[in-house]
Design a protein around this motif. Sequence first.
Motif, mmCIF file in Angstrom:
data_model
loop_
_atom_site.group_PDB
_atom_site.id
_atom_site.type_symbol
_atom_site.label_atom_id
_atom_site.label_comp_id
_atom_site.label_asym_id
_atom_site.label_seq_id
_atom_site.Cartn_x
_atom_site.Cartn_y
_atom_site.Cartn_z
ATOM 1 N N PRO A 11 0.840 -1.208 0.000
ATOM 2 C CA PRO A 11 0.000 0.000 0.000
ATOM 3 C C PRO A 11 0.873 1.255 0.000
ATOM 4 C CG PRO A 11 -0.695 -1.561 1.696
ATOM 5 C CD PRO A 11 0.614 -2.048 1.181
ATOM 6 N N LEU A 12 0.333 2.335 -0.511
ATOM 7 C CA LEU A 12 1.080 3.595 -0.568
ATOM 8 C C LEU A 12 1.505 4.052 0.818
ATOM 9 C CD1 LEU A 12 2.118 6.029 -2.174
ATOM 10 C CD2 LEU A 12 -0.170 7.063 -1.921
ATOM 11 N N SER A 13 0.652 3.848 1.811
ATOM 12 C CA SER A 13 0.988 4.264 3.179
ATOM 13 C C SER A 13 2.220 3.528 3.692
ATOM 14 C CB SER A 13 -0.197 4.006 4.113
ATOM 15 O OG SER A 13 -0.531 2.619 4.142
ATOM 16 N N GLN A 14 2.330 2.229 3.366
ATOM 17 C CA GLN A 14 3.492 1.447 3.777
ATOM 18 C C GLN A 14 4.752 1.937 3.071
ATOM 19 O OE1 GLN A 14 3.750 -1.755 5.856
ATOM 20 N NE2 GLN A 14 2.123 -0.521 6.740
ATOM 21 N N ARG A 15 4.637 2.246 1.772
ATOM 22 C CA ARG A 15 5.801 2.707 1.028
ATOM 23 C C ARG A 15 6.307 4.053 1.543
ATOM 24 N NH1 ARG A 15 2.635 1.047 -3.484
ATOM 25 N NH2 ARG A 15 2.427 3.209 -4.215
ATOM 26 N N CYS A 215 10.757 9.039 12.670
ATOM 27 C CA CYS A 215 11.001 7.655 13.086
ATOM 28 C C CYS A 215 9.814 7.108 13.874
ATOM 29 C CB CYS A 215 12.277 7.571 13.926
ATOM 30 S SG CYS A 215 13.787 7.613 12.943
ATOM 31 N N PHE A 216 9.188 7.939 14.692
ATOM 32 C CA PHE A 216 8.011 7.532 15.457
ATOM 33 C C PHE A 216 6.881 7.131 14.509
ATOM 34 C CE2 PHE A 216 4.029 8.756 17.694
ATOM 35 C CZ PHE A 216 4.100 7.842 18.742
ATOM 36 N N ILE A 217 6.682 7.919 13.447
ATOM 37 C CA ILE A 217 5.647 7.603 12.455
ATOM 38 C C ILE A 217 5.961 6.293 11.748
ATOM 39 C CG2 ILE A 217 4.565 8.374 10.298
ATOM 40 C CD1 ILE A 217 5.073 11.264 11.264
ATOM 41 N N PHE A 218 7.229 6.083 11.399
ATOM 42 C CA PHE A 218 7.665 4.848 10.748
ATOM 43 C C PHE A 218 7.300 3.625 11.574
ATOM 44 C CE2 PHE A 218 11.088 1.670 11.045
ATOM 45 C CZ PHE A 218 11.025 1.097 9.773
ATOM 46 N N HIS A 219 7.566 3.673 12.871
ATOM 47 C CA HIS A 219 7.316 2.506 13.725
ATOM 48 C C HIS A 219 5.824 2.248 13.932
ATOM 49 C CE1 HIS A 219 11.202 0.947 15.065
ATOM 50 N NE2 HIS A 219 11.647 2.170 14.918
ATOM 51 N N ILE A 220 5.009 3.258 13.819
ATOM 52 C CA ILE A 220 3.566 3.068 13.969
ATOM 53 C C ILE A 220 2.967 2.407 12.729
ATOM 54 C CG2 ILE A 220 1.353 4.282 14.129
ATOM 55 C CD1 ILE A 220 2.656 6.299 15.946
ATOM 56 N N ILE A 221 3.396 2.820 11.551
ATOM 57 C CA ILE A 221 2.716 2.422 10.314
ATOM 58 C C ILE A 221 3.303 1.170 9.672
ATOM 59 C CG2 ILE A 221 2.123 3.160 7.966
ATOM 60 C CD1 ILE A 221 1.953 6.023 9.011
ATOM 61 N N VAL A 222 4.619 1.076 9.579
ATOM 62 C CA VAL A 222 5.236 -0.044 8.857
ATOM 63 C C VAL A 222 5.056 -1.340 9.627
ATOM 64 C CG1 VAL A 222 7.411 -1.020 8.025
ATOM 65 C CG2 VAL A 222 6.905 1.390 7.655
ATOM 66 N N LYS A 223 4.605 -2.371 8.935
ATOM 67 C CA LYS A 223 4.380 -3.678 9.546
ATOM 68 C C LYS A 223 5.406 -4.673 9.012
ATOM 69 C CE LYS A 223 0.730 -1.938 11.475
ATOM 70 N NZ LYS A 223 0.789 -1.541 12.921
ATOM 71 N N GLU A 224 6.196 -5.219 9.917
ATOM 72 C CA GLU A 224 7.163 -6.253 9.544
ATOM 73 C C GLU A 224 6.537 -7.626 9.745
ATOM 74 O OE1 GLU A 224 11.553 -7.965 10.954
ATOM 75 O OE2 GLU A 224 10.860 -6.003 11.634
ATOM 76 N N LYS A 225 6.822 -8.545 8.857
ATOM 77 C CA LYS A 225 6.270 -9.889 8.982
ATOM 78 C C LYS A 225 6.753 -10.545 10.257
ATOM 79 C CE LYS A 225 5.787 -10.701 4.025
ATOM 80 N NZ LYS A 225 6.246 -11.493 2.858
#
Length: 486
Positions: A11-15, A215-225
């Motif tokens: 998704p665009l949000s993840q990218r 960085c705070f935003i990155f950790h909230i949105i990005v999902k690692e398997k």
Amino acid sequence: MHTSSSIQKLPLSQRLAFSIGHFLNDLTQSMWLSYLIIYLSQVKEFNDISAGLLLLIGQVSDALFNLFIGLGSDKTNGLCKMGKRKTWHLFGTLCVIGSFPFIFNNCTACENSDFMVQFFYYATFIVIFHFGWASVQINHLSLIPLLTADKRERVQLNGMRYAFHVISNLMTFGVFWLLFNLHDENTSSSSLNPKDSDKFRNLVLILVAIGSVFCFIFHIIVKEKDTCNQDNVEENRVPEEHSNTTTEGIPILMTWKCWLKEIQFYQIGVVYMCARIFVNVTQIYLPLFITETLHMEKDNVAVIPLVVYISGFFMSLLMKPINTKIGKKAIYFVGIIFGVAGCTWIHFLESSTSTQAYGVAILVGIGGSTMLVTAFAMNADLIGGNTESSGFVYGSISFTEKLSSGVVVVVIQHMHPCKTCAGYYRTILTFVPASATVVASLCLLTLLSTKLCNRSLQASKDVNKHVDDIAVKMDENNAQVQITKF
């Protein structure tokens, strides 16, 4: 057999969220490379060799941390709900936030102490900073092959990542320019001096605050398997057509020992190293060339690098369509042409023609960004579906780049003939980056006839032996379990 259409697009949000996950690192690296030498030599008034040694301490510690963090992050699970890559990323972020502001501030308890006390004070925070920086970089890069198996999407992620890298540099130089023009009480001198220390302090605090939010935003949105749940291994496996293969088309897994026997591992490592040397040397010595050789006003130490990264930013936006047309190897050669043209132009610049430095900045920006983005994409292609050892690959390649860049800078600082030899930086910016492009060209020629995702026969033999050993152990364990049940 999976088809390319079966690969789920991010998704665009993840990218977008992934792209800003390295923003704090980019902001601090921009200030580190662009202003450390000039800050230490002109504001703190350290001698050239001492300033170079502090930069070398940072580069060497970064190189070592890259290597060991790469190995360690591959073997650890981290916090299961967060993922091992994001766990290391978070820990590294905290180290960066807690150390980098001290590097560009006066020594809080040793301002009037001996030089060696101040030297070790700064060296301590430099080491902590580079541990955190390496942890963030390796694990952010290692997320790319985990997030998507589509090679074109990986190129796009690298391009978006570099676009935010460029934005971070634009922000660094833009804020620094504002600090000079809106709050410059030290107008008696056109060059930097100890009275300008407050500008560096304000700059570092602003950049770290902004980077922390991203960085705070990155950790909230990005999902690692979830790598802790072994039931998900099969569903997370990369489809065969996107996995790495031997020259005979056999999909394989790679251990760190197998990578050491893979020829492309070294070839792409050299290509990436040369791109980094080009970018780092120009970024470090352009401000010194501007002030000491061309004798331009001191606010140009922000303006000229700003032009470099604006041109680099626009080039990064074109990387995906150009890659589709001509391929990565051809794009890298294009970057070399622009870079060499910029270095050649520098050789003919004088104080009377200093306004031409803006044209030089455009060529250097296009050349450096093209080579660097392409080298990152080559690394991702080299790893392919072998995400099980991606940390080691990125760590090893970063190790050679950091170490070589540090050695180059120390040699340049050590060979500085005198404080009044203004032409020295012209010579450095002409020949050192251009030499790196020559080495990259020769190495790239050896890759022209090969496909980046193919593994050598020796690597496949080692992997097959490793897999056979695991299979034997599993059979023995299963047999033992059956005997116990019986």
